[in-house]
Enzyme design. Structure first.
Site, PDB file in Angstrom:
ATOM      1  N   LYS A 232      -1.503 105.079  -6.322  1.00  0.00           N
ATOM      2  CA  LYS A 232      -0.670 103.904  -6.078  1.00  0.00           C
ATOM      3  C   LYS A 232      -1.299 103.023  -4.992  1.00  0.00           C
ATOM      4  O   LYS A 232      -1.988 103.526  -4.102  1.00  0.00           O
ATOM      5  CB  LYS A 232       0.727 104.317  -5.605  1.00  0.00           C
ATOM      6  N   ARG A 306       8.329 111.935 -15.965  1.00  0.00           N
ATOM      7  CA  ARG A 306       8.730 112.347 -17.308  1.00  0.00           C
ATOM      8  C   ARG A 306       8.084 113.672 -17.707  1.00  0.00           C
ATOM      9  O   ARG A 306       8.618 114.421 -18.526  1.00  0.00           O
ATOM     10  CB  ARG A 306       8.376 111.249 -18.309  1.00  0.00           C
TER      11      ARG A 306
END
Length: 453
Positions: A232, A306
């Site tokens: 990130k 997920r």
């Protein structure tokens, strides 16, 4: 928290009214009160401290547009002198006022000394005080867990929190740690968390009578998310301690369920990991075989939530729950769609979705349903595996994330997936900057109504 609310009506009268009722209230006051308000140029909005002829505080009036809003009085306790106050308001607004009064006193004080309001609000009954305090304590638990610095809220700390909760409410709690995940076939949880020195784990809490309807909660517990090898940027990483916000939500909701003794068989599953960079970190292009058996090509290591959730959701099917609910800080796309203050959710049962929306409106804990648009499943195609973990196009990312999870939920299961921010980006009444609970009061209200608590 207990000192914030009680059933003592002997304190300083505190009148809380809507703007529409101010003139009627004013006409019933004595000349001293009317003169004071006139001389202080009180306009029928906000707070006024009213003294008697000796200058001692004799009553307080607080006028708000919507006293039924659960955060309308969120700053009130901090504005009042220390003491015991007795609530004077329309009975139908008492619960909302009491909640906003108490939650407005929240401050995260683990690492610094803060001055807390020395005030108590007297209510009509201890039953109401206890009911409100249970809601407040669940919200505080969620906020505290999210606000903790990541070094002090790693998978092992989440495990301790759930263990403490299990002990408090006579529940059972177990966990699989590190390579035990591979031995018991939870490969995606292990794959995401294996690079960290804080071993990944699956936390599993059960509570309640086995004969009661089964409700299972699953929470994303990514205790810090660097993005993995798909690192990130600095701005995106700054608040990634909140990426375990889904776990915090289901832990807080579980406490609310257990403390109110709802007649359900509760199970809470939290896949707890840290997503970091190391020599054995999950790579873009790797293929992982999930617990269900589907193979997943990793397109982006920053779509890790997920991955940990899919194994936990698959495990949840083993009990054939009547209702399966997951919470996760899953996508920035949901924040683009709905902003940071309105959580979106997906549901395979429209009636349940509508009932939860209605419940949220009743307790001013709004949630909004999003579509499980099935044609977008085509975007998960992989040339070398059964599917990828995320599409290569950015459009519809929140829907696509939900669709990925749906692959691992049985068609006959009533399932809800909440994609929450878990964070206040701006200070609002009763809602300071930092960790926040979204939707747990809405879900609890629905569960209490459905299971006749």
């Amino acid at each position: 928290m207990n000192q914030l609310l009680n059933a003592n009506n002997q304190g300083i009268p505190l009148s809380i009214l809507s703007t529409d009722n101010f003139d009627s209230w004013l006409s019933q006051q004595n000349e001293l009160v009317r003169t004071w308000l006139k001389q202080t140029q009180y306009k029928g909005c906000g707070l006024s401290l009213i003294p008697n002829h000796t200058g001692a505080l004799t009553q307080v009036v607080f006028i708000v547009e919507t006293p039924e809003h659960y955060f309308s009085c969120g700053e009130l306790a901090k504005q009042l002198p220390a003491g015991q106050y007795s609530l004077k308001a329309d009975t139908k607004h008492h619960e909302a006022i009491a909640f906003s009064w108490a939650i407005g006193c929240y401050q995260f004080d683990v690492y610094k000394t803060v001055e807390k309001p020395q005030v108590t609000l007297g209510l009509a009954s201890q039953t109401l005080a206890d009911k409100v305090l249970k809601q407040v304590e669940a919200t505080v638990l969620v906020r505290d867990l999210i606000n903790m610095p990541p070094a002090d809220m790693m998978p092992e700390h989440l495990a301790q929190t759930m263990s403490d909760l299990a002990e408090q409410y006579d529940a059972n709690m177990s966990q699989l740690v590190g390579d035990e995940l591979l031995e018991h076939n939870y490969p995606t949880i292990h794959a995401v968390g294996r690079a960290s020195c804080h071993k990944p784990r699956l936390l599993d809490l059960t509570w309640g009578d086995e004969k009661h309807p089964k409700v299972t909660l699953v929470g994303k517990g990514v205790c810090f998310d660097s993005g993995g090898l798909d690192l990130k940027p600095k701005v995106g990483m700054r608040n990634m301690k909140k990426d375990m916000g889904g776990a915090a939500h289901v832990i807080g909701l579980a406490q609310l369920i257990m403390t109110n003794n709802l007649p359900i068989r509760l199970r809470v599953l939290v896949p707890a990991v840290e997503n970091v960079v190391s020599s054995n970190a999950l790579r873009p292009g790797d293929v992982v075989k999930t617990r269900q058996g589907l193979t997943v090509e990793i397109d982006n290591t920053d779509a890790e939530g997920r991955l940990v959730l899919c194994d936990a959701l698959n495990e949840a099917q083993n009990d054939d729950p009547e209702l399966l609910i997951d919470f996760a800080t899953l996508t920035g796309a949901m924040r683009i769609a709905l902003g940071t203050e309105l959580p979106g959710f997906f549901s395979t049962n429209r009636k349940i979705a509508n009932d939860i929306i209605d419940a949220g409106e009743d307790v001013f804990d709004p949630v909004w349903q999003m579509p499980l648009y099935q044609p977008y499943k085509e975007l998960f195609k992989s040339e070398i595996a059964d599917m990828t973990n995320c599409p290569t196009v950015p459009q519809g990312a929140a829907i696509c994330a939900a669709l990925y999870l749906q692959y691992f939920v049985d068609e006959k299961t009533d399932w809800l997936h909440f994609d929450v921010m878990a964070w206040n980006n701006r200070k609002l009444s009763g809602r300071p900057l930092g960790g926040e609970a979204f939707g747990i009061r809405a879900v609890y209200t629905y569960l209490a109504s459905r299971f006749n608590a």
